[in-house]
Design an enzyme around this catalytic site. Structure first.
Site, PDB file in Angstrom:
ATOM      1  N   GLU A  91     -18.229  -4.728  23.981  1.00  7.59           N
ATOM      2  CA  GLU A  91     -17.330  -5.870  24.156  1.00  7.59           C
ATOM      3  C   GLU A  91     -16.084  -5.769  23.294  1.00  7.59           C
ATOM      4  O   GLU A  91     -14.990  -6.159  23.718  1.00  7.59           O
ATOM      5  CB  GLU A  91     -18.066  -7.183  23.823  1.00  7.59           C
ATOM      6  CG  GLU A  91     -19.266  -7.490  24.707  1.00  7.59           C
ATOM      7  CD  GLU A  91     -20.534  -6.779  24.281  1.00  7.59           C
ATOM      8  OE1 GLU A  91     -20.521  -6.085  23.226  1.00  7.59           O
ATOM      9  OE2 GLU A  91     -21.554  -6.884  24.987  1.00  7.59           O
ATOM     10  N   HIS A 133      -4.143   2.630  -3.747  1.00 10.66           N
ATOM     11  CA  HIS A 133      -4.376   2.211  -2.372  1.00 10.66           C
ATOM     12  C   HIS A 133      -3.648   0.911  -2.054  1.00 10.66           C
ATOM     13  O   HIS A 133      -2.839   0.858  -1.137  1.00 10.66           O
ATOM     14  CB  HIS A 133      -5.880   2.052  -2.120  1.00 10.66           C
ATOM     15  CG  HIS A 133      -6.197   1.449  -0.803  1.00 10.66           C
ATOM     16  ND1 HIS A 133      -6.430   2.208   0.311  1.00 10.66           N
ATOM     17  CD2 HIS A 133      -6.300   0.162  -0.406  1.00 10.66           C
ATOM     18  CE1 HIS A 133      -6.662   1.405   1.349  1.00 10.66           C
ATOM     19  NE2 HIS A 133      -6.590   0.158   0.923  1.00 10.66           N
ATOM     20  N   HIS A 175     -28.474 -16.161  23.834  1.00 13.05           N
ATOM     21  CA  HIS A 175     -27.493 -15.942  24.900  1.00 13.05           C
ATOM     22  C   HIS A 175     -26.738 -17.216  25.290  1.00 13.05           C
ATOM     23  O   HIS A 175     -25.898 -17.167  26.184  1.00 13.05           O
ATOM     24  CB  HIS A 175     -28.195 -15.369  26.135  1.00 13.05           C
ATOM     25  CG  HIS A 175     -28.532 -13.906  25.988  1.00 13.05           C
ATOM     26  ND1 HIS A 175     -29.219 -13.412  24.910  1.00 13.05           N
ATOM     27  CD2 HIS A 175     -28.262 -12.823  26.770  1.00 13.05           C
ATOM     28  CE1 HIS A 175     -29.369 -12.096  25.039  1.00 13.05           C
ATOM     29  NE2 HIS A 175     -28.791 -11.715  26.155  1.00 13.05           N
ATOM     30  N   HIS A 216       0.833  -1.202   0.000  1.00  9.79           N
ATOM     31  CA  HIS A 216       0.000   0.000   0.000  1.00  9.79           C
ATOM     32  C   HIS A 216       0.867   1.252   0.000  1.00  9.79           C
ATOM     33  O   HIS A 216       1.189   1.783   1.057  1.00  9.79           O
ATOM     34  CB  HIS A 216      -0.910  -0.022   1.227  1.00  9.79           C
ATOM     35  CG  HIS A 216      -1.851  -1.181   1.246  1.00  9.79           C
ATOM     36  ND1 HIS A 216      -1.463  -2.460   1.565  1.00  9.79           N
ATOM     37  CD2 HIS A 216      -3.185  -1.267   0.965  1.00  9.79           C
ATOM     38  CE1 HIS A 216      -2.503  -3.279   1.491  1.00  9.79           C
ATOM     39  NE2 HIS A 216      -3.559  -2.588   1.126  1.00  9.79           N
TER      40      HIS A 216
END
Lengths: 673, 673
Positions: free
Chosen positions: B414, B265, B476, B29
């Site tokens: 999280e 890129h 869950h 890159h």
């Protein structure tokens, strides 16, 4: 009762039902249901268009409870407005076999549009539903025939907006200008650990304006029916931006000791508090699961309203069929997810002489060979269209003003992509795929899991599938990913060995409608197996097949593998012949599909008495013992990858003919000892 | 050269090195390195404090390249400023065994503070590093002794900010008021698929102000050294808010045909374009990897600056040792991650008579028994402190004005939690744990994987570990999660069977420093095994051990399992005895640790000749064949869970003594046939 009174009593009925149901279950989330009751009342009574007696009415407004832990409020609204959720169901909240599980489950309870619970998921999925609406409306609506014309409403919580998921979805919805998406943000300042002020001080209005949303902050108006109604109406009027209505609520509204406390978030209030709260509401404290007769009649007006709405729409749809029979047929085809007859007739057959081809590149040719014949298929990648090779060349990019287009530019938002892909599929009339590098499935995993749980026919095209991707190195090289998805229920993981297996993988995937499918493709070129010499690639449709038979009547040993490593197994087979070992090569692109075959077929492919077995796969060994057995060996990757040209990686990690031969010889020795 | 000129030539040297290195590698890159060269020049020359000759200097400023694909710019800066990255290393970009892999790798290349590449990760990790700085400064700095006093700088890209990860981390950083965090946002409008306008229109200034950041939008100033320098200085002055500096850059700045194109890129520019660009820069077009002598001298001034900075700090730190010996000792202990002697002496021994106890609750008691003796341990949960039971009771919540506290309220983030937990650990002086429900490890998975790749000693406390959590239902209930982490290299997964195994799990985890450890705990109560009858729980330290021996000399069969299911195996053992089957019960809390034991021990625990084996674990069967063998059977969960009280779930899913006995009988039959 006068109008004001019946509304008040209806709302308090919702609240007391929530308290009673959670109290009876012994666990659950009563507080949010109590504080959101007025908003729910407004939405179901004044705003949303739906038909309780036909939850599948195609043009209904969709509702998504992103804060799925508050499931009881949705169950209560479904019950009161006449859906197939009975009082008995409410009493069985969170019990084995009930229609009212802890979190709303799609497919289990009619009227539930998507499974929610893991925070942020509903919010993202709703964005996909709204994209589906925009796409279908743009393609199928004709003058005087707005056959697809509905809103997507949702509730979300602070937890939803703390999750990064919300940022991806909000950014997409704002960018795409999804004016028909309307979320109410339940700003209650309470989460499990207490006041959200210990961890959360986002200026949500500013943040969402940054995502190009239309934001109304209603402040302290949680019980103000008029104000909430007006806010919804203003949101409906805003055509070019999704809407967020911020409502400051008080969890467990009215509970004398538990309002505004974390104790009311995830636990039953307790008998005494339930009674005390009923007194505050002016509801009879000794009755449980009590619905005043007038409330019942009032709320059930939804049935008549809904029947009328659907009737009108049906009439229009019949006229549409007359006037625009082709469009009507096309839409029906999409609703059934039925491709054109002979949809796969243009899928190319790849020849060995054309040279090795990356399976992702083969996939590109295949997609573009059938894209016109599978007109209900939408899809896109997370800023990797050129790398995953998933662009449908004739269909342009979906976007504001170009909703009819079928390629979706998801940006670098894998999680939002996966959930919205589910949302598009859940909407009906469409089927969606999502594409990224296999490694980045990790970012999307919670949404992929929900698709598997819901048994949605979503499709994931995951390329750059191993250390074979080369120089991008270990951060980009999947190792544990095949195993991690093979452990997930309901999802089929395909890893085709060559270009022609990719063709049959697409066939298998489009055929499968009862759960998600994942296709895992190479970045690097792999040889095209000579099918005149080996078996047809249609064996993919059985999950695993004998690609190259032994010479004799029965094999001495079995080499098995998936993906780019199968070609190494084929070379090893040749070399082993020179050593007088007559091995068979089994290609195993999809374990799950193979397990579904009858025992005879499975034993034919992997005869039980042949104990000398070696598996070759550039991924973790975990799980392969099921196929190679106690005496078998596995050439696998059980450490992280490396940044180097792929040929060097393959050599260093043991993906060489010699190493495969060595492994098989070891297995032969073990099987003979 | 005059000052202006040397700066210009230095910057163009950075650019040409980037082009040359990517051109030689054949992939990589170059474009971002070229456009960010002036900002990098400013940061390394005018702003950052570091010592190239000691990359481990404790009080250095940290730099994080969140857009890790632009790794070449970091390698070039390390090279030019005198770190141990040679010109040869630059020439070996992306090659096998090189110090310059495709993305920066912590531990491989000195001066790389964290592994980046998967977008958003660096951004989140940097937040953790800044939290560590704030915490250590708050605890250890004394009047006239700012022993911990540095900034954390980073570059990030549009991709980083599209990822939801950025939202979680930005929200945390803003909430915590991390004034020493300074990110430069490379706003180049280009990603792999082309102009970002197809998918991205966030008003980043507004969005980040919504997260309570200090935002400076520099506009078109990518080459304005003065303006960039001033912006960094203003950001340093802002003490209460993290800073974002928005810089509109042009990818591949100067390349006549490729500037502002996606082609620049992720690919080499091509020989011709490289030459043409060198001409534009006024650099000699026929030289590659060219560093003018004056540039070399100019950039290497960093060495002397750095040595001086560290020398001054070392002198202060020596005085600190004199003046505050206890604090000095405590900080040194943290740097070595060495707990107090006898740190575990207060860990309780749990007795069967005290009744069954959830392993998460046992963990709470254990944590609080040693928290004072492991003073460098920080941790928190994703809004589940009360559920995961991870609160260190005497230490309060970390937050603005309370940086000294050791409990971190991560909120419902999280992913941000896991990455910042790595960041805290990477900073040095601290070790961090992160806690949530096991199911939500999915949200954090990309960050957990990076911790494993970096071999960081992070700790994950994951509770509510199976269908045994009950009414919250399948959204869950983990099913595939144990298998999915067992497939991941370098991470140890512990699932202790009872309270005393939890105690030894904490010992094993705190002892392990070469990779992350995960402890998977129950929500529901499990019996405390009677250790007077069975083996000591210190067997956990070997990963697996014979918990309950057979009566005779050798077992007829082996029952094995982990976590809450081990108690069912113990009951089954009793029942089997009544049926004259003399089985052994093996508890296998950590497969990875067991695999590390010598062969003798492994054969002692699982004697090869005993082929009748049944494993019991409330998770996917995938992987268990390794332990039960061809004749073995597995009582497992290979479908999604259900919302119901856990006893009912266990019964319906086959986690009963009778079913375990049946499975073992089947295995006995198979082993005899």
């Amino acid at each position: 009762m006068d109008n004001d009174n019946i509304r008040k009593v209806s709302i308090n009925t919702i609240r007391t039902l929530a308290m009673d149901a959670v109290q009876k279950a012994g666990s659950g989330h009563p507080g949010t249901a109590m504080s959101l009751a007025p908003a729910a009342y407004v939405l179901w009574n004044n705003i949303m268009k739906y038909n309780p007696k036909n939850p599948h009415w195609f043009n209904r407004d969709r509702f998504v409870l992103s804060n799925g832990h508050a499931s009881i409020i949705q169950y209560i609204m479904l019950h009161l407005t006449g859906y197939h959720v009975s009082m008995e169901d409410l009493k069985n909240l969170r019990q084995w076999g009930s229609k009212t599980p802890g979190h709303p489950e799609y497919g289990l309870t009619e009227g539930i549009e998507t499974t929610t619970g893991p925070l942020g998921q509903g919010f993202m999925t709703a964005v996909g539903m709204t994209m589906a609406e925009a796409h279908l409306a743009s393609r199928f609506n004709k003058p005087d025939f707005p056959v697809v014309d509905h809103y997507v409403y949702g509730f979300c919580s602070d937890g939803d907006l703390m999750e990064g998921a919300s940022s991806e979805a909000a950014s997409l919805a704002g960018h795409f200008g999804l004016g028909k998406l309307i979320f109410l943000y339940d700003d209650n300042h309470i989460s499990i650990d207490g006041d959200t002020e210990i961890t959360y001080s986002d200026d949500i209005k500013k943040r969402f304006e940054g995502y190009n949303w239309h934001v109304q902050d209603l402040g302290e108006s949680a019980n103000d029916i008029e104000k909430i109604t007006k806010a919804y109406e203003a949101a409906q009027q805003e055509k070019d931006r999704p809407s967020l209505i911020i409502l400051r609520t008080h969890i467990a509204h009215g509970a004398p000791n538990k309002q505004d406390t974390a104790a009311a978030h995830g636990s039953a209030l307790g008998e005494d508090e339930v009674k005390a709260t009923k007194r505050v509401y002016g509801m009879p404290e000794d009755k449980t699961f009590y619905v005043p007769e007038e409330v019942k009649r009032h709320m059930e007006q939804a049935i008549e309203r809904g029947e009328q709405l659907e009737k009108e729409w049906n009439a229009m749809y019949e006229r549409y069929e007359q006037k625009h029979p082709d469009w009507h047929a096309l839409l029906e085809k999409g609703k059934a997810l039925e491709p054109d007859k002979d949809w796969d007739k243009d899928i190319p057959e790849f020849k060995p002489d054309d040279g090795p081809v990356a399976t992702r590149k083969a996939s590109a040719k295949i997609i573009n060979s059938f894209a016109q014949h599978v007109p209900y298929l939408l899809g896109g990648s997370a800023d990797l269209a050129a790398s995953t090779k998933t662009l449908m060349e004739d269909w342009g990019y979906f976007g504001k003003g170009n909703y009819q287009n079928r390629n979706i530019p998801w940006g670098i938002r894998e999680h939002g992509m996966a959930a919205a892909t589910s949302g598009i599929t859940l909407h009906g009339g469409l089927r969606a795929f999502a594409a990224t590098f296999f490694i980045f499935s990790d970012y999307a995993r919670p949404a992929i899991r929900l698709a598997a749980l819901m048994k949605l026919p979503t499709i994931y095209v995951l390329t750059h599938d191993s250390i074979g991707l080369g120089g991008d190195g270990p951060t980009h090289q999947p190792v544990e990913h095949l195993a991690s998805f093979r452990a997930m229920p309901n999802i089929f993981v395909f890893r085709p060995a060559d270009a022609n297996e990719v063709a049959y993988t697409w066939r298998a995937v489009l055929r499968r409608k009862k759960g998600p499918s994942m296709m895992v493709l190479t970045r690097q070129n792999v040889p095209v197996a000579d099918r005149s010499k080996y078996a047809s690639a249609d064996g993919v449709l059985k999950g695993a097949y004998v690609l190259s038979k032994e010479k004799g009547d029965a094999p001495d040993a079995i080499l098995m593998g998936t993906g780019s490593e199968v070609s190494i197994a084929l070379e090893a087979q040749e070399k082993l012949r020179d050593m007088n070992v007559d091995a068979r090569v089994v290609s195993m692109p999809c374990w799950e599909l193979f397990r579904e075959q009858d025992e005879n077929y499975r034993n034919e492919v992997l005869p039980q008495k042949v104990k000398a077995r070696t598996a070759v796969e550039a991924g973790a060994a975990l799980g392969w013992k099921e196929w190679v057995g106690d005496d078998g060996t596995v050439v696998s990757v059980d450490r992280f990858g490396s940044s180097a040209p792929y040929q060097e990686n393959f050599a260093h990690y043991g993906f060489t003919v010699d190493n495969v031969v060595e492994h098989l010889k070891k297995s032969i020795a073990q099987s003979q000892s």
